[in-house]
Design a protein around this motif. Structure first.
Motif, PDB file in Angstrom:
ATOM      1  N   LYS A  82     -21.298  40.065  11.951  1.00  0.00           N
ATOM      2  CA  LYS A  82     -21.685  39.054  12.939  1.00  0.00           C
ATOM      3  C   LYS A  82     -22.615  38.001  12.332  1.00  0.00           C
ATOM      4  O   LYS A  82     -22.481  36.807  12.625  1.00  0.00           O
ATOM      5  CB  LYS A  82     -22.348  39.725  14.150  1.00  0.00           C
ATOM      6  CG  LYS A  82     -21.482  40.763  14.856  1.00  0.00           C
ATOM      7  CD  LYS A  82     -20.170  40.194  15.312  1.00  0.00           C
ATOM      8  CE  LYS A  82     -19.367  41.211  16.115  1.00  0.00           C
ATOM      9  NZ  LYS A  82     -18.098  40.661  16.553  1.00  0.00           N
ATOM     10  N   CYS A  86     -21.818  33.982  12.141  1.00  0.00           N
ATOM     11  CA  CYS A  86     -22.775  33.049  12.750  1.00  0.00           C
ATOM     12  C   CYS A  86     -23.368  32.100  11.720  1.00  0.00           C
ATOM     13  O   CYS A  86     -23.562  30.910  12.009  1.00  0.00           O
ATOM     14  CB  CYS A  86     -23.891  33.827  13.455  1.00  0.00           C
ATOM     15  SG  CYS A  86     -23.375  34.562  15.017  1.00  0.00           S
ATOM     16  N   VAL A 107     -21.399  32.105  19.512  1.00  0.00           N
ATOM     17  CA  VAL A 107     -22.384  32.428  20.547  1.00  0.00           C
ATOM     18  C   VAL A 107     -22.254  33.903  20.939  1.00  0.00           C
ATOM     19  O   VAL A 107     -23.260  34.619  21.047  1.00  0.00           O
ATOM     20  CB  VAL A 107     -22.228  31.492  21.765  1.00  0.00           C
ATOM     21  CG1 VAL A 107     -23.109  31.947  22.921  1.00  0.00           C
ATOM     22  CG2 VAL A 107     -22.542  30.054  21.375  1.00  0.00           C
ATOM     23  N   CYS A 108     -21.033  34.364  21.128  1.00  0.00           N
ATOM     24  CA  CYS A 108     -20.807  35.786  21.437  1.00  0.00           C
ATOM     25  C   CYS A 108     -21.335  36.676  20.314  1.00  0.00           C
ATOM     26  O   CYS A 108     -21.986  37.693  20.568  1.00  0.00           O
ATOM     27  CB  CYS A 108     -19.321  36.062  21.664  1.00  0.00           C
ATOM     28  SG  CYS A 108     -18.690  35.404  23.205  1.00  0.00           S
ATOM     29  N   ASP A 109     -21.058  36.288  19.084  1.00  0.00           N
ATOM     30  CA  ASP A 109     -21.515  37.098  17.953  1.00  0.00           C
ATOM     31  C   ASP A 109     -23.029  37.116  17.838  1.00  0.00           C
ATOM     32  O   ASP A 109     -23.614  38.126  17.435  1.00  0.00           O
ATOM     33  CB  ASP A 109     -20.868  36.627  16.650  1.00  0.00           C
ATOM     34  CG  ASP A 109     -19.463  37.184  16.465  1.00  0.00           C
ATOM     35  OD1 ASP A 109     -19.003  37.932  17.351  1.00  0.00           O
ATOM     36  OD2 ASP A 109     -18.839  36.879  15.435  1.00  0.00           O
ATOM     37  N   LEU A 110     -23.686  36.030  18.207  1.00  0.00           N
ATOM     38  CA  LEU A 110     -25.144  36.007  18.208  1.00  0.00           C
ATOM     39  C   LEU A 110     -25.695  37.034  19.206  1.00  0.00           C
ATOM     40  O   LEU A 110     -26.644  37.763  18.908  1.00  0.00           O
ATOM     41  CB  LEU A 110     -25.655  34.604  18.529  1.00  0.00           C
ATOM     42  CG  LEU A 110     -27.153  34.385  18.440  1.00  0.00           C
ATOM     43  CD1 LEU A 110     -27.685  34.691  17.044  1.00  0.00           C
ATOM     44  CD2 LEU A 110     -27.481  32.945  18.831  1.00  0.00           C
ATOM     45  N   VAL A 111     -25.065  37.103  20.363  1.00  0.00           N
ATOM     46  CA  VAL A 111     -25.453  38.113  21.360  1.00  0.00           C
ATOM     47  C   VAL A 111     -25.204  39.512  20.798  1.00  0.00           C
ATOM     48  O   VAL A 111     -26.052  40.408  20.935  1.00  0.00           O
ATOM     49  CB  VAL A 111     -24.696  37.893  22.688  1.00  0.00           C
ATOM     50  CG1 VAL A 111     -24.941  39.041  23.661  1.00  0.00           C
ATOM     51  CG2 VAL A 111     -25.099  36.560  23.319  1.00  0.00           C
ATOM     52  N   PHE A 112     -24.054  39.707  20.158  1.00  0.00           N
ATOM     53  CA  PHE A 112     -23.764  41.009  19.553  1.00  0.00           C
ATOM     54  C   PHE A 112     -24.805  41.380  18.496  1.00  0.00           C
ATOM     55  O   PHE A 112     -25.219  42.537  18.410  1.00  0.00           O
ATOM     56  CB  PHE A 112     -22.364  41.043  18.936  1.00  0.00           C
ATOM     57  CG  PHE A 112     -21.269  41.369  19.918  1.00  0.00           C
ATOM     58  CD1 PHE A 112     -21.257  42.568  20.609  1.00  0.00           C
ATOM     59  CD2 PHE A 112     -20.225  40.478  20.124  1.00  0.00           C
ATOM     60  CE1 PHE A 112     -20.232  42.879  21.505  1.00  0.00           C
ATOM     61  CE2 PHE A 112     -19.195  40.771  21.012  1.00  0.00           C
ATOM     62  CZ  PHE A 112     -19.204  41.979  21.707  1.00  0.00           C
ATOM     63  N   ILE A 114     -27.980  40.645  18.357  1.00  0.00           N
ATOM     64  CA  ILE A 114     -29.187  41.104  19.044  1.00  0.00           C
ATOM     65  C   ILE A 114     -28.985  42.505  19.615  1.00  0.00           C
ATOM     66  O   ILE A 114     -29.819  43.403  19.428  1.00  0.00           O
ATOM     67  CB  ILE A 114     -29.596  40.105  20.144  1.00  0.00           C
ATOM     68  CG1 ILE A 114     -29.999  38.772  19.514  1.00  0.00           C
ATOM     69  CG2 ILE A 114     -30.712  40.665  21.021  1.00  0.00           C
ATOM     70  CD1 ILE A 114     -30.061  37.609  20.483  1.00  0.00           C
ATOM     71  N   LEU A 115     -27.863  42.707  20.286  1.00  0.00           N
ATOM     72  CA  LEU A 115     -27.597  44.011  20.899  1.00  0.00           C
ATOM     73  C   LEU A 115     -27.383  45.104  19.848  1.00  0.00           C
ATOM     74  O   LEU A 115     -27.843  46.240  20.029  1.00  0.00           O
ATOM     75  CB  LEU A 115     -26.390  43.912  21.836  1.00  0.00           C
ATOM     76  CG  LEU A 115     -26.602  43.009  23.056  1.00  0.00           C
ATOM     77  CD1 LEU A 115     -25.303  42.871  23.844  1.00  0.00           C
ATOM     78  CD2 LEU A 115     -27.727  43.530  23.934  1.00  0.00           C
TER      79      LEU A 115
END
Length: 130
Positions: A82, A86, A107-112, A114-115
């Motif tokens: 990820k 990014c 954007v989705c990968d940035l959230v991934f 963090i999670l």
């Protein structure tokens, strides 16, 4: 409810996300470019190889989801995937520009990212108190 159930759910979601994207770009790479009105590369292989890598990572994420504690060491590789994506997309997005097709995935990968980091930290063995 098991403590690692949210981790399993997250990694099954990540597996579905990367697996579906991988399959779409593997099976219909030029259709994806046409749909988003982006000039495709001169050969489908430039897209199909990364698509296959996404499928490989989807399998990795399923393995993490099945046994989060035992496979917590694999989370680092998901984070690296990820971060790699990014870094490239945001790097071009904020400098030279990049086609819109790649932006939502970043954007989705940035959230991934963090999670995944939060999951990795939550699964680390606790040090014994003295």
């Amino acid at each position: 409810m098991k403590k690692d159930l949210p981790v399993s759910i997250l990694f099954y979601l990540a597996a579905a996300y990367d697996g579906i994207l991988g399959i779409l770009f593997l099976a219909w790479p030029m259709c994806m470019f046409e749909h988003f009105e982006v000039t495709p590369p001169n050969h489908a292989g430039y897209v199909q190889f990364p698509a296959m890598l996404l499928i490989v990572f989807a399998v990795l994420f399923v393995n993490i989801a099945r046994k989060p504690v035992e496979n917590r060491n694999l989370i680092f590789y998901g984070i690296l995937l990820k971060v790699s994506y990014c870094t490239v997309v945001f790097g071009y997005w904020f400098t030279n520009g990049i086609p819109v097709i790649w932006k939502p995935f970043a954007v989705c990968d940035l959230v991934f990212i963090i999670l995944f980091i939060l999951c990795k930290l939550s699964l680390c063995p606790k040090k014994a108190s003295v």
